[in-house]
Design a protein around this motif. Structure first.
Motif, PDB file in Angstrom:
ATOM      1  N   GLY A 174      -8.026   7.944  -6.550  1.00 12.77           N
ATOM      2  CA  GLY A 174      -6.568   7.777  -6.452  1.00 12.77           C
ATOM      3  C   GLY A 174      -5.910   7.680  -7.821  1.00 12.77           C
ATOM      4  O   GLY A 174      -4.936   8.379  -8.098  1.00 12.77           O
ATOM      5  N   TYR A 223     -14.051   1.303  -1.443  1.00  7.50           N
ATOM      6  CA  TYR A 223     -12.720   1.023  -1.982  1.00  7.50           C
ATOM      7  C   TYR A 223     -12.619   1.421  -3.456  1.00  7.50           C
ATOM      8  O   TYR A 223     -11.588   1.928  -3.918  1.00  7.50           O
ATOM      9  CB  TYR A 223     -12.356  -0.469  -1.788  1.00  7.50           C
ATOM     10  N   MET A 279     -11.978   4.319   5.514  1.00  8.11           N
ATOM     11  CA  MET A 279     -11.217   3.068   5.396  1.00  8.11           C
ATOM     12  C   MET A 279     -10.257   2.857   6.563  1.00  8.11           C
ATOM     13  O   MET A 279      -9.816   1.728   6.828  1.00  8.11           O
ATOM     14  CB  MET A 279     -10.463   3.037   4.052  1.00  8.11           C
ATOM     15  N   HIS A 309     -12.416   5.208  -3.653  1.00 12.13           N
ATOM     16  CA  HIS A 309     -11.069   5.625  -3.232  1.00 12.13           C
ATOM     17  C   HIS A 309     -10.058   5.326  -4.358  1.00 12.13           C
ATOM     18  O   HIS A 309      -9.235   6.179  -4.709  1.00 12.13           O
ATOM     19  CB  HIS A 309     -10.682   4.860  -1.965  1.00 12.13           C
ATOM     20  N   TRP A 321      -6.191  -2.530 -11.452  1.00 12.83           N
ATOM     21  CA  TRP A 321      -4.975  -1.715 -11.609  1.00 12.83           C
ATOM     22  C   TRP A 321      -4.714  -1.331 -13.045  1.00 12.83           C
ATOM     23  O   TRP A 321      -3.869  -0.496 -13.339  1.00 12.83           O
ATOM     24  CB  TRP A 321      -3.762  -2.400 -10.962  1.00 12.83           C
ATOM     25  N   HIS A 368       0.982   5.052   4.336  1.00  7.38           N
ATOM     26  CA  HIS A 368      -0.096   5.604   3.524  1.00  7.38           C
ATOM     27  C   HIS A 368      -1.111   6.339   4.395  1.00  7.38           C
ATOM     28  O   HIS A 368      -1.448   7.488   4.126  1.00  7.38           O
ATOM     29  CB  HIS A 368      -0.761   4.456   2.747  1.00  7.38           C
ATOM     30  N   HIS A 426     -12.556  -3.798  -5.549  1.00  4.94           N
ATOM     31  CA  HIS A 426     -11.513  -2.795  -5.804  1.00  4.94           C
ATOM     32  C   HIS A 426     -11.624  -2.322  -7.245  1.00  4.94           C
ATOM     33  O   HIS A 426     -12.302  -2.942  -8.051  1.00  4.94           O
ATOM     34  CB  HIS A 426     -10.109  -3.411  -5.661  1.00  4.94           C
ATOM     35  N   MET A 443       0.836  14.276  -0.727  1.00  9.38           N
ATOM     36  CA  MET A 443       0.266  13.693  -1.953  1.00  9.38           C
ATOM     37  C   MET A 443       1.263  12.734  -2.605  1.00  9.38           C
ATOM     38  O   MET A 443       0.904  11.635  -3.030  1.00  9.38           O
ATOM     39  CB  MET A 443      -0.063  14.857  -2.907  1.00  9.38           C
ATOM     40  N   GLY A 462      -2.037  10.192   4.677  1.00  5.60           N
ATOM     41  CA  GLY A 462      -3.453  10.518   4.445  1.00  5.60           C
ATOM     42  C   GLY A 462      -3.976  11.478   5.504  1.00  5.60           C
ATOM     43  O   GLY A 462      -4.720  12.417   5.199  1.00  5.60           O
ATOM     44  N   ALA A 496       0.815   4.041  -2.426  1.00  7.27           N
ATOM     45  CA  ALA A 496      -0.306   3.284  -3.004  1.00  7.27           C
ATOM     46  C   ALA A 496       0.115   2.507  -4.244  1.00  7.27           C
ATOM     47  O   ALA A 496      -0.330   1.378  -4.447  1.00  7.27           O
ATOM     48  CB  ALA A 496      -1.451   4.241  -3.357  1.00  7.27           C
TER      49      ALA A 496
HETATM   50  C1  HEM Z   1      -3.247  10.979  -3.265  1.00  9.15           C
HETATM   51  C2  HEM Z   1      -4.163  10.475  -2.501  1.00  9.15           C
HETATM   52  C3  HEM Z   1      -4.409   9.013  -2.343  1.00  9.15           C
HETATM   53  C4  HEM Z   1      -4.198   7.973  -3.201  1.00  9.15           C
HETATM   54  C5  HEM Z   1      -3.620   8.038  -4.601  1.00  9.15           C
HETATM   55  C6  HEM Z   1      -4.622   6.758  -2.547  1.00  9.15           C
HETATM   56  C7  HEM Z   1      -4.596   5.507  -3.124  1.00  9.15           C
HETATM   57  C8  HEM Z   1      -4.975   4.342  -2.477  1.00  9.15           C
HETATM   58  C9  HEM Z   1      -5.079   3.067  -3.104  1.00  9.15           C
HETATM   59  C10 HEM Z   1      -4.826   2.796  -4.584  1.00  9.15           C
HETATM   60  C11 HEM Z   1      -5.444   2.175  -2.155  1.00  9.15           C
HETATM   61  C12 HEM Z   1      -5.721   0.673  -2.350  1.00  9.15           C
HETATM   62  C13 HEM Z   1      -7.201   0.554  -2.556  1.00  9.15           C
HETATM   63  C14 HEM Z   1      -7.631  -0.850  -2.856  1.00  9.15           C
HETATM   64  O1  HEM Z   1      -6.946  -1.800  -2.467  1.00  9.15           O
HETATM   65  O2  HEM Z   1      -8.700  -0.960  -3.493  1.00  9.15           O
HETATM   66  C15 HEM Z   1      -5.586   2.870  -0.909  1.00  9.15           C
HETATM   67  C16 HEM Z   1      -5.942   2.305   0.300  1.00  9.15           C
HETATM   68  C17 HEM Z   1      -6.112   3.009   1.479  1.00  9.15           C
HETATM   69  N1  HEM Z   1      -6.010   4.375   1.632  1.00  9.15           N
HETATM   70 FE1  HEM Z   1      -5.533   5.701   0.195  1.00  9.15          FE
HETATM   71  N2  HEM Z   1      -5.059   7.068  -1.285  1.00  9.15           N
HETATM   72  C18 HEM Z   1      -4.964   8.428  -1.109  1.00  9.15           C
HETATM   73  C19 HEM Z   1      -5.347   9.148  -0.008  1.00  9.15           C
HETATM   74  C20 HEM Z   1      -5.730   8.596   1.217  1.00  9.15           C
HETATM   75  C21 HEM Z   1      -6.140   9.339   2.375  1.00  9.15           C
HETATM   76  C22 HEM Z   1      -6.284  10.857   2.415  1.00  9.15           C
HETATM   77  C23 HEM Z   1      -6.371   8.422   3.377  1.00  9.15           C
HETATM   78  C24 HEM Z   1      -6.784   8.601   4.824  1.00  9.15           C
HETATM   79  C25 HEM Z   1      -6.879   9.673   5.481  1.00  9.15           C
HETATM   80  C26 HEM Z   1      -6.135   7.123   2.827  1.00  9.15           C
HETATM   81  C27 HEM Z   1      -6.284   5.941   3.528  1.00  9.15           C
HETATM   82  C28 HEM Z   1      -6.263   4.682   2.961  1.00  9.15           C
HETATM   83  C29 HEM Z   1      -6.548   3.478   3.684  1.00  9.15           C
HETATM   84  C30 HEM Z   1      -6.875   3.364   5.187  1.00  9.15           C
HETATM   85  C31 HEM Z   1      -6.466   2.427   2.756  1.00  9.15           C
HETATM   86  C32 HEM Z   1      -6.798   0.964   3.026  1.00  9.15           C
HETATM   87  C33 HEM Z   1      -5.633   0.097   3.172  1.00  9.15           C
HETATM   88  C34 HEM Z   1      -6.111  -1.336   3.326  1.00  9.15           C
HETATM   89  O3  HEM Z   1      -7.312  -1.602   3.370  1.00  9.15           O
HETATM   90  O4  HEM Z   1      -5.249  -2.193   3.395  1.00  9.15           O
HETATM   91  N3  HEM Z   1      -5.753   7.249   1.517  1.00  9.15           N
HETATM   92  N4  HEM Z   1      -5.301   4.196  -1.132  1.00  9.15           N
END
Ligand code: HEM
Length: 283
Positions: free
Chosen positions: A223, A216, A191, A219, A21, A109, A18, A87, A113, A94
């Protein structure tokens, strides 16, 4: 300061897992610092709109222009506000857990997304086929505008071009949002395969540990980048001298006077009954 976090694979190898933070706090801090620095700078900045005398002359020469000029049609405005709402849900779901507010965030989330991803796909199709696609991009053609804007910033009255539909700053911002937005969307969609959703069977083995780590991290980087970018955007949207632009994202139009004060009519052509009519008095 750690920027990335590592774990151990079942075979004992060190793998990227990851982002740290710390980067979230850095981006939040950078966003807040930017707005304080910009607000301080604006106290001394020269006005950058056209002078009243010049705007009067242009207005007299362009009586054919409608009193209200459409800047964003209904579809573009709906896209903007759906994207903004999703957003915010994404950022809060997140990062609230990161600042200590614990709740089951993952489901909210990924739902937000999917809304963001759908709105981005809609926007790409709409902008490509129904809007003036090139009006938002930057390139070498913008160098004269950049020079003129910099000189005006230092208080010089220069005749150089005013922006077309979008000022240079907005177009650079759009570019940054395109890069971070697409990165967060593609990695996020991937993811989804790791979390439980009603769409398909969860399968964390479609990628190896290393590839998941990079996904990750990508992402997370996009993010945390969006934290600073969104703060900067909201800050500009609420600044009094930018309120006319924000209002146009609600109502759809700007006045003829605002159009002539802030834009180069030959670079953003509008006219009564025609979106391409050339305003009088322009080369
Ligand atoms: C403003 C846009 C976004 C931000 C700031 C954001 C931020 C984050 C962060 C910080 C994490 C945790 C990553 C980690 O643990 O390393 C996360 C996980 C995740 N995000 Fe996002 N994300 C955004 C958009 C999206 C979009 C567009 C999708 C899907 C269409 C999405 C799907 C996911 C998924 C599936 C996870 C994994 C959760 C898990 O493994 O438990 N995110 N996101």
């Amino acid at each position: 300061m750690d920027l990335l976090r590592y774990g151990r694979s079942p075979w004992g190898q060190t793998i990227l897992t990851h982002v740290s933070w710390n980067l979230f706090w850095a981006s939040l801090f950078a966003g807040i610092l930017f707005f304080l620095a910009h607000a301080a700078y604006m106290l001394f900045s020269a006005h950058r709109k056209r002078s009243s005398a010049e705007t009067d002359r242009l207005e007299a020469a362009n009586k054919n222009l409608p009193e209200k000029i459409e800047r964003h049609n209904l579809s573009a405005r709906l896209f903007h506000w759906v994207m903004a709402a999703s957003m915010f849900v994404l950022l809060f779901t997140a990062f609230l857990p990161v600042v200590g507010v614990k709740f089951a965030w993952v489901q909210w989330h990924w739902i937000a997304g999917l809304v963001l991803s759908a709105s981005i796909v809609f926007h790409i199709i709409h902008a490509t086929f129904f809007l003036d696609f090139w009006s938002i991009w930057v390139g070498p053609k913008d160098i004269p505008e950049l020079k003129a804007e910099l000189l005006r910033e230092f208080g010089h009255e220069v005749p150089g071009p005013k922006p077309g539909k979008y000022p240079l700053g907005n177009r650079l911002y759009h570019l940054a949002i395109v890069v971070t937005g697409l990165a967060v969307m593609f990695t996020g969609l991937f993811m989804l395969k790791r979390v439980r959703t009603p769409f398909f069977v969860r399968d964390p083995y479609i990628l190896g540990d290393r590839a998941w780590g990079f996904t990750y991290v990508a992402h997370g980087l996009a993010g945390v980048g969006l934290v600073g970018l969104v703060i900067a955007h909201v800050y500009f949207a609420v600044r009094p001298e930018k309120w006319w632009i924000t209002k146009s994202m609600i109502l759809g139009w700007i006045t003829r006077r605002q159009y002539l004060e802030h834009h180069e009519p030959s670079r953003w052509r509008v006219g009564a009954g025609s979106s391409t009519a050339k305003p009088a008095g322009q080369a």
